[in-house]
Design a protein around this motif. Sequence first.
Motif, PDB file in Angstrom:
ATOM      1  N   ASP A 182       0.888  -1.022   0.035  1.00 27.10           N
ATOM      2  CA  ASP A 182       0.092  -0.060   0.016  1.00 27.10           C
ATOM      3  C   ASP A 182       0.845   1.141  -0.091  1.00 27.10           C
ATOM      4  N   ASP A 183       0.773   2.201  -1.007  1.00 33.37           N
ATOM      5  CA  ASP A 183       1.583   3.386  -1.260  1.00 33.37           C
ATOM      6  C   ASP A 183       1.548   4.288   0.189  1.00 33.37           C
ATOM      7  N   GLY A 184       0.237   4.351   0.759  1.00 31.86           N
ATOM      8  CA  GLY A 184       0.175   5.419   1.724  1.00 31.86           C
ATOM      9  C   GLY A 184       1.062   4.819   2.991  1.00 31.86           C
ATOM     10  N   GLN A 185       0.567   3.555   3.186  1.00 30.29           N
ATOM     11  CA  GLN A 185       1.446   2.954   4.395  1.00 30.29           C
ATOM     12  C   GLN A 185       3.113   3.050   4.128  1.00 30.29           C
ATOM     13  N   THR A 186       3.210   2.661   3.046  1.00 28.09           N
ATOM     14  CA  THR A 186       4.770   2.583   2.511  1.00 28.09           C
ATOM     15  C   THR A 186       5.441   4.017   2.763  1.00 28.09           C
ATOM     16  N   VAL A 187       4.730   5.246   2.374  1.00 27.29           N
ATOM     17  CA  VAL A 187       5.278   6.467   2.399  1.00 27.29           C
ATOM     18  C   VAL A 187       5.229   6.553   3.927  1.00 27.29           C
ATOM     19  N   LYS A 188       4.316   6.703   4.714  1.00 32.90           N
ATOM     20  CA  LYS A 188       4.239   6.820   6.249  1.00 32.90           C
ATOM     21  C   LYS A 188       5.423   6.085   6.858  1.00 32.90           C
ATOM     22  N   TYR A 189       5.594   4.894   6.527  1.00 34.75           N
ATOM     23  CA  TYR A 189       6.793   4.221   7.026  1.00 34.75           C
ATOM     24  C   TYR A 189       7.972   4.888   7.080  1.00 34.75           C
ATOM     25  N   LEU A 190       8.335   5.227   5.436  1.00 35.74           N
ATOM     26  CA  LEU A 190       9.557   5.753   5.003  1.00 35.74           C
ATOM     27  C   LEU A 190       9.798   7.126   6.003  1.00 35.74           C
ATOM     28  N   THR A 191       8.687   7.868   5.804  1.00 34.87           N
ATOM     29  CA  THR A 191       8.692   9.317   6.293  1.00 34.87           C
ATOM     30  C   THR A 191       8.849   9.311   7.722  1.00 34.87           C
ATOM     31  N   THR A 192       8.297   8.359   8.432  1.00 33.32           N
ATOM     32  CA  THR A 192       8.545   7.992   9.643  1.00 33.32           C
ATOM     33  C   THR A 192      10.159   7.810  10.064  1.00 33.32           C
ATOM     34  N   ALA A 193      10.539   6.802   9.456  1.00 30.17           N
ATOM     35  CA  ALA A 193      11.896   6.551   9.768  1.00 30.17           C
ATOM     36  C   ALA A 193      12.769   7.716   9.258  1.00 30.17           C
TER      37      ALA A 193
END
Length: 188
Positions: free
Chosen positions: A71-82
């Motif tokens: 899921d793009d949304g979850q993936t982007v959120k995970y990466l931006t959180t990192a």
Amino acid sequence: EMCIRDRKVGVSELICEIKKDKEKFSMLLHRFRPLIRKYVRILYKDEEEDMYAEFAMTLWEAVCSMSFYGDDGQTVKYLTTALKNKYFELYRKSRRYNDYVIEADGRELEEKRSEDNLLEDTLVRDELLRIQDRLNGKKKQIFDLIFLKGYTNQQTALELGISRQYVHRVKKELIGVVKEDVLDIKEN
């Protein structure tokens, strides 16, 4: 093999490609460049290249540790959180380093500035000045008095001849802008 140069692919799809071909990581790094540059600019102006490399490594480690990226949304959120977590880690380290000045003899440490006085930090002040430049009218005046000069709501209201409640309402809105622009914290 998918040709991803011809079209804009989702972040999840790009990560899937990176898992097959590590050379495609540069494409992901390019997409996250604006956020990384923002963090680097806030943290260290003199060590930009090193800090950029730190964030690139953090992004790489986050990609390598991902097991789900459908899921793009979850993936982007995970990466931006990192990336955001890395920013806060580096910020805390720089604060600890800058909060003490080692005297010439190396034996005595002197407290340089208090943890509570975040707005005195030159880098944050630069960001605040950038925000102020985008504001107009009363908001700009309120921002200047409260965030840059340290006035209270009451002092600001008296200085500008407006109600304390109005100052409070605008200040609350401006805090959201500061959180989002300087600290990259999105309010729900």
